[in-house]
Design a protein around this motif. Structure first.
Motif, PDB file in Angstrom:
ATOM      1  N   ALA A   1       0.774  -1.227  -0.117  1.00 33.43           N
ATOM      2  CA  ALA A   1       0.005   0.075   0.048  1.00 33.43           C
ATOM      3  C   ALA A   1       0.947   1.322  -0.021  1.00 33.43           C
ATOM      4  CB  ALA A   1      -1.029  -0.136   1.268  1.00 33.43           C
ATOM      5  N   GLY A   2       0.471   2.280  -0.826  1.00 26.89           N
ATOM      6  CA  GLY A   2       1.141   3.532  -0.771  1.00 26.89           C
ATOM      7  C   GLY A   2       2.398   3.175  -1.733  1.00 26.89           C
ATOM      8  N   LYS A   3       2.597   2.365  -2.533  1.00 32.99           N
ATOM      9  CA  LYS A   3       3.633   2.310  -3.653  1.00 32.99           C
ATOM     10  C   LYS A   3       3.022   1.789  -4.877  1.00 32.99           C
ATOM     11  CE  LYS A   3       7.343   1.132  -0.349  1.00 32.99           C
ATOM     12  NZ  LYS A   3       8.691   0.302  -0.058  1.00 32.99           N
ATOM     13  N   GLN A   4       3.842   2.146  -5.874  1.00 28.99           N
ATOM     14  CA  GLN A   4       3.308   1.903  -7.139  1.00 28.99           C
ATOM     15  C   GLN A   4       4.351   1.371  -8.262  1.00 28.99           C
ATOM     16  OE1 GLN A   4       1.182   4.968  -8.877  1.00 28.99           O
ATOM     17  NE2 GLN A   4       0.371   3.851 -10.770  1.00 28.99           N
ATOM     18  N   LEU A   5       4.272   0.433  -8.841  1.00 32.49           N
ATOM     19  CA  LEU A   5       5.163  -0.249  -9.722  1.00 32.49           C
ATOM     20  C   LEU A   5       5.180   0.512 -11.119  1.00 32.49           C
ATOM     21  CD1 LEU A   5       4.505  -4.018  -9.553  1.00 32.49           C
ATOM     22  CD2 LEU A   5       6.437  -2.838  -8.917  1.00 32.49           C
ATOM     23  N   ASP A   6       6.398   0.979 -11.382  1.00 28.10           N
ATOM     24  CA  ASP A   6       6.772   1.760 -12.560  1.00 28.10           C
ATOM     25  C   ASP A   6       7.921   1.317 -13.310  1.00 28.10           C
ATOM     26  OD1 ASP A   6       6.804   3.683 -14.810  1.00 28.10           O
ATOM     27  OD2 ASP A   6       6.400   5.340 -13.530  1.00 28.10           O
ATOM     28  N   ILE A   7       7.944   0.424 -14.409  1.00 25.64           N
ATOM     29  CA  ILE A   7       9.204   0.071 -14.934  1.00 25.64           C
ATOM     30  C   ILE A   7      10.031   0.985 -15.484  1.00 25.64           C
ATOM     31  CG2 ILE A   7       8.209  -0.253 -17.213  1.00 25.64           C
ATOM     32  CD1 ILE A   7      10.500  -2.994 -15.395  1.00 25.64           C
ATOM     33  N   LYS A   8       9.463   2.276 -15.831  1.00 28.78           N
ATOM     34  CA  LYS A   8      10.311   3.255 -16.278  1.00 28.78           C
ATOM     35  C   LYS A   8      11.135   3.926 -15.241  1.00 28.78           C
ATOM     36  CE  LYS A   8       8.324   3.776 -20.517  1.00 28.78           C
ATOM     37  NZ  LYS A   8       9.108   3.476 -21.535  1.00 28.78           N
ATOM     38  N   LYS A   9      11.002   3.838 -14.097  1.00 30.64           N
ATOM     39  CA  LYS A   9      11.387   4.308 -13.043  1.00 30.64           C
ATOM     40  C   LYS A   9      12.464   3.278 -12.409  1.00 30.64           C
ATOM     41  CE  LYS A   9       8.152   7.495 -11.687  1.00 30.64           C
ATOM     42  NZ  LYS A   9       7.270   7.865 -10.229  1.00 30.64           N
ATOM     43  N   SER A  10      12.557   2.098 -12.977  1.00 30.44           N
ATOM     44  CA  SER A  10      13.619   1.077 -12.671  1.00 30.44           C
ATOM     45  C   SER A  10      14.704   1.029 -13.375  1.00 30.44           C
ATOM     46  CB  SER A  10      13.088  -0.250 -12.699  1.00 30.44           C
ATOM     47  OG  SER A  10      12.850  -0.684 -13.925  1.00 30.44           O
ATOM     48  N   SER A  11      15.842   0.280 -13.427  1.00 29.19           N
ATOM     49  CA  SER A  11      17.103   0.264 -14.011  1.00 29.19           C
ATOM     50  C   SER A  11      16.915  -0.574 -15.343  1.00 29.19           C
ATOM     51  CB  SER A  11      18.090   0.005 -13.345  1.00 29.19           C
ATOM     52  OG  SER A  11      17.850  -1.711 -12.812  1.00 29.19           O
ATOM     53  N   TYR A  12      15.630  -1.204 -15.485  1.00 23.55           N
ATOM     54  CA  TYR A  12      15.397  -2.083 -16.615  1.00 23.55           C
ATOM     55  C   TYR A  12      14.706  -1.553 -17.679  1.00 23.55           C
ATOM     56  CZ  TYR A  12      16.275  -5.693 -13.029  1.00 23.55           C
ATOM     57  OH  TYR A  12      16.790  -6.448 -11.885  1.00 23.55           O
ATOM     58  N   LYS A  13      13.708  -0.403 -17.477  1.00 26.07           N
ATOM     59  CA  LYS A  13      13.255   0.471 -18.166  1.00 26.07           C
ATOM     60  C   LYS A  13      12.177  -0.166 -18.954  1.00 26.07           C
ATOM     61  CE  LYS A  13      15.900   3.771 -17.178  1.00 26.07           C
ATOM     62  NZ  LYS A  13      15.378   4.785 -16.035  1.00 26.07           N
ATOM     63  N   LYS A  14      12.238  -1.693 -19.378  1.00 21.41           N
ATOM     64  CA  LYS A  14      11.395  -2.522 -19.990  1.00 21.41           C
ATOM     65  C   LYS A  14      10.959  -3.713 -19.042  1.00 21.41           C
ATOM     66  CE  LYS A  14      13.060  -1.153 -24.732  1.00 21.41           C
ATOM     67  NZ  LYS A  14      13.350  -1.858 -25.967  1.00 21.41           N
ATOM     68  N   PHE A  15       9.638  -4.296 -19.139  1.00 17.48           N
ATOM     69  CA  PHE A  15       9.450  -5.304 -18.116  1.00 17.48           C
ATOM     70  C   PHE A  15       9.757  -6.617 -19.065  1.00 17.48           C
ATOM     71  CE2 PHE A  15       6.146  -8.277 -16.926  1.00 17.48           C
ATOM     72  CZ  PHE A  15       6.511  -8.414 -15.466  1.00 17.48           C
ATOM     73  N   SER A  16      10.166  -6.440 -20.389  1.00 12.19           N
ATOM     74  CA  SER A  16      10.683  -7.695 -21.010  1.00 12.19           C
ATOM     75  C   SER A  16      11.990  -7.935 -20.558  1.00 12.19           C
ATOM     76  CB  SER A  16      10.398  -7.607 -22.605  1.00 12.19           C
ATOM     77  OG  SER A  16      11.098  -6.367 -23.109  1.00 12.19           O
ATOM     78  N   LYS A  17      12.670  -6.842 -20.517  1.00 11.39           N
ATOM     79  CA  LYS A  17      14.232  -6.781 -19.978  1.00 11.39           C
ATOM     80  C   LYS A  17      14.411  -7.310 -18.456  1.00 11.39           C
ATOM     81  CE  LYS A  17      18.431  -4.095 -19.676  1.00 11.39           C
ATOM     82  NZ  LYS A  17      18.964  -3.015 -19.749  1.00 11.39           N
ATOM     83  N   PHE A  18      13.478  -7.073 -17.563  1.00 13.67           N
ATOM     84  CA  PHE A  18      13.343  -7.401 -16.261  1.00 13.67           C
ATOM     85  C   PHE A  18      13.169  -8.984 -16.282  1.00 13.67           C
ATOM     86  CE2 PHE A  18      10.666  -9.025 -12.659  1.00 13.67           C
ATOM     87  CZ  PHE A  18      11.406  -8.576 -11.775  1.00 13.67           C
ATOM     88  N   LEU A  19      12.158  -9.528 -17.318  1.00 16.58           N
ATOM     89  CA  LEU A  19      11.678 -10.786 -17.368  1.00 16.58           C
ATOM     90  C   LEU A  19      13.145 -11.538 -17.821  1.00 16.58           C
ATOM     91  CD1 LEU A  19       8.171 -11.129 -18.168  1.00 16.58           C
ATOM     92  CD2 LEU A  19       9.036 -11.299 -16.044  1.00 16.58           C
TER      93      LEU A  19
END
Length: 581
Positions: free
Chosen positions: A297-315
């Motif tokens: 609660a109070g947090k939100q996932l945002d792939i753009k703000k991560s070092s991966y930039k793309k969810f496909s790269k994270f996976l």
């Protein structure tokens, strides 16, 4: 070997001639492993006696823990608690509250100095890192913040490539008698409150824990390029103490915090939400439903703000760790096809406070997915075809250039104005010159049409461009595909005994999980629903449910999933409501 020995001597001047000859022998076997990281960085690993002894990144040599166990005093050493090693091997950097300050004081280093990390009571290094601040800055900061950017550790994947031996037990060098008396009380010196982060880690250093050799079968493979994994693990969610955990959270950059949040939600979703029967599972559904529902609660996932930039790269990074397997079952649409629930990282993950793993596993998957599903954004695009090149080359475009309808409109308007083709007597018409004639008119029209209305000019232009479309799923990068997007196709077929079934195709193109849709429909209409391969469509499936269920399907697609009606084909086949007598 002579060149390597001179480079080692320059990088580590404290080594004697005998030690250099021992580290880089003349006659013994010395293997060189050329590898590339996921980011494309070239890494050279030097092997001796089947153990990695050195690794080179951007012409900078670093020793491995195997080398430091032989020469423990090669680098300035900083001690930490034994419990911290597991955190370092898992991807954490070394925070200053975890550094043990001896009575004789810390070694004097400058920012960017290569250092070794040891465990309290043992001089054998267990990690190699780069100081993010000088000793004076560490003390001035009250021993708070990030102290070392860790590159390589005992228990990481580079260490696993060797003989996996444990660190030797080396007695600390005690020069101050007072140090012996206080050795047993040093733990009490570390009860410090967390603080804020200091300067970021140097950009020129590469975390060797990000690398994992995929194949180790033959020596020939060692000498070739091998794909590596990028395992940029975030700071751990749980630390040795509440104070250290708060310190880690406060000192991390927003990007590192988002990385940590993605890892937490990823393992939480795999452990509590996803079951084997759910596979194959669309990656967009996994992110939009399972991972989002695991977000605190109070947090939100945002792939753009991560070092991966793309969810496909994270996976892809998770796939390199062999946690799961991702395949592109249809063009531009990836699915999770396998998960290794016995993986140590999944088994070791502890569900955060505030979540009930038992209740989470029993949640209604269909309700979760319906609540968080977001219809993809679909934008029609156009590609410059061979025939239209003369019309668009003036604006700097060539064959294959991708344009939106607005960009096409602006290019045509500018072309007409620049070539003074607007009719002087009626500005609603455009004069057809040779290029417009060749690009937009059929052969039978070329002798008859000399003027075109603006609307007709633009519509003819769009018709002769190659149709494309861009699909953007929530949390993912846009995907451009050829042709117009196929609508969700709904049809009613008749089976034996005059029974009807409703068939739904192309759900995957819109980020919908066919199994999820089938389960939801089955619960709503209390009818049998099955999944089967879609005929004529490779790697796609269709949903089949008993009876004419188009009314329920239309309500679900239009109202709950918020899909535009223009992307759904076959709603007119709904059963007509009979008149009451």
């Amino acid at each position: 070997r002579r060149k390597l020995r001179s480079e080692v001597a320059a990088a580590f001047p404290t080594l004697s001639t005998e030690q250099l000859a021992e580290l880089v022998p003349n006659k013994e076997e010395l293997n060189v492993v050329k590898i590339h990281s996921h980011k494309g960085e070239a890494i050279t690993v030097y092997m001796n006696h089947r153990n990695p002894i050195l690794f080179e990144v951007e012409k900078v040599l670093y020793p491995t823990v195997y080398t430091l166990w032989i020469y423990p005093d090669l680098l300035p050493a900083f001690a930490t608690w034994p419990a911290v090693l597991q955190k370092l091997a898992g991807g954490a950097d070394l925070m200053l509250p975890g550094v043990v300050v001896p009575p004789s004081g810390l070694p004097q280093v400058q920012r960017g100095t290569l250092c070794a990390v040891t465990l309290l009571g043992n001089r054998a290094p267990v990690a190699v890192g780069v100081a993010t601040m000088s000793t004076e800055e560490m003390l001035a900061a009250g021993m708070k913040g990030k102290g070392f950017a860790v590159l390589h550790t005992h228990l990481d994947h580079l260490w696993e490539y060797g003989d996996k031996s444990s660190p030797p037990t080396l007695a600390p060098l005690v020069t101050d008698p007072a140090a012996k008396e206080s050795a047993g009380d040093e733990e009490e010196l570390q009860g410090k409150e967390p603080g804020s982060s200091c300067s970021p880690e140097p950009q020129q250093h590469v975390d060797i824990r990000d690398l994992s050799l995929r194949d180790r079968d033959t020596c020939a493979e060692l000498l070739g390029k091998e794909e590596l994994r990028e395992d940029r693990a975030a700071e751990p969610a749980e630390d040795a103490s509440t104070g250290e955990q708060q310190e880690a959270e406060d000192s991390r950059t927003p990007q590192e915090q988002m990385d940590a949040l993605f890892h937490q939600c990823f393992f939480h979703a795999l452990k509590c939400k996803v079951k084997k029967s759910d596979l194959p599972l669309l990656t967009s559904t996994f992110l939009g439903s399972h991972m989002v529902s695991c977000c605190p609660a109070g947090k939100q996932l945002d792939i753009k703000k991560s070092s991966y930039k793309k969810f496909s790269k994270f996976l892809q990074c998770m796939q390199h760790q062999r946690i799961l397997q991702v395949k592109e079952l249809s063009k531009g649409v990836e699915s999770i096809v396998d998960v290794d629930w016995r993986h140590p990282d999944i088994k070791a993950f502890a569900v955060p406070d505030g979540f009930s793993s038992a209740s989470a596993a029993q949640d209604s998957k269909s309700e979760d997915r319906e609540q968080v599903y977001h219809a993809p954004e679909i934008i029609p695009l156009y590609g410059v075809s061979t025939k239209m090149i003369p019309l668009f080359q003036e604006s700097g475009h060539r064959k294959g250039s991708v344009l939106s309808s607005g960009e096409v409109r602006n290019i045509i308007i500018n072309y007409v104005k620049n070539n003074e083709l607007v009719d002087e007597t009626n500005k609603n018409f455009v004069k057809v010159n040779a290029i417009l004639c060749d690009c937009l008119l059929d052969k039978s029209e070329q002798d008859e049409i000399s003027h075109l209305k603006w609307d007709e000019l633009l519509s003819r232009c769009l018709e002769r461009l190659q149709p494309l479309h861009q699909v953007t799923f929530a949390g993912q990068e846009p995907v451009v595909r050829k042709g117009n997007i196929e609508p969700i196709d709904i049809s009613v077929a008749q089976r034996s005994s005059n029974k009807k079934v409703t068939i739904i195709k192309n759900l995957e193109l819109y980020g919908l999980d066919p199994q999820c849709v089938a389960n939801t429909l089955q619960q709503k209409v209390q009818a049998s629903a099955t999944i089967s391969p879609a005929p004529g469509a490779k790697d796609r499936v269709q949903v089949q449910i008993q009876g004419n269920q188009i009314h329920h399907l239309a309500k679900m697609l239009l109202e709950e999933y918020q899909l535009p009606r223009k992307y759904i084909q076959g709603l007119e086949k709904a059963p007509k409501v009979g008149r009451k007598k």
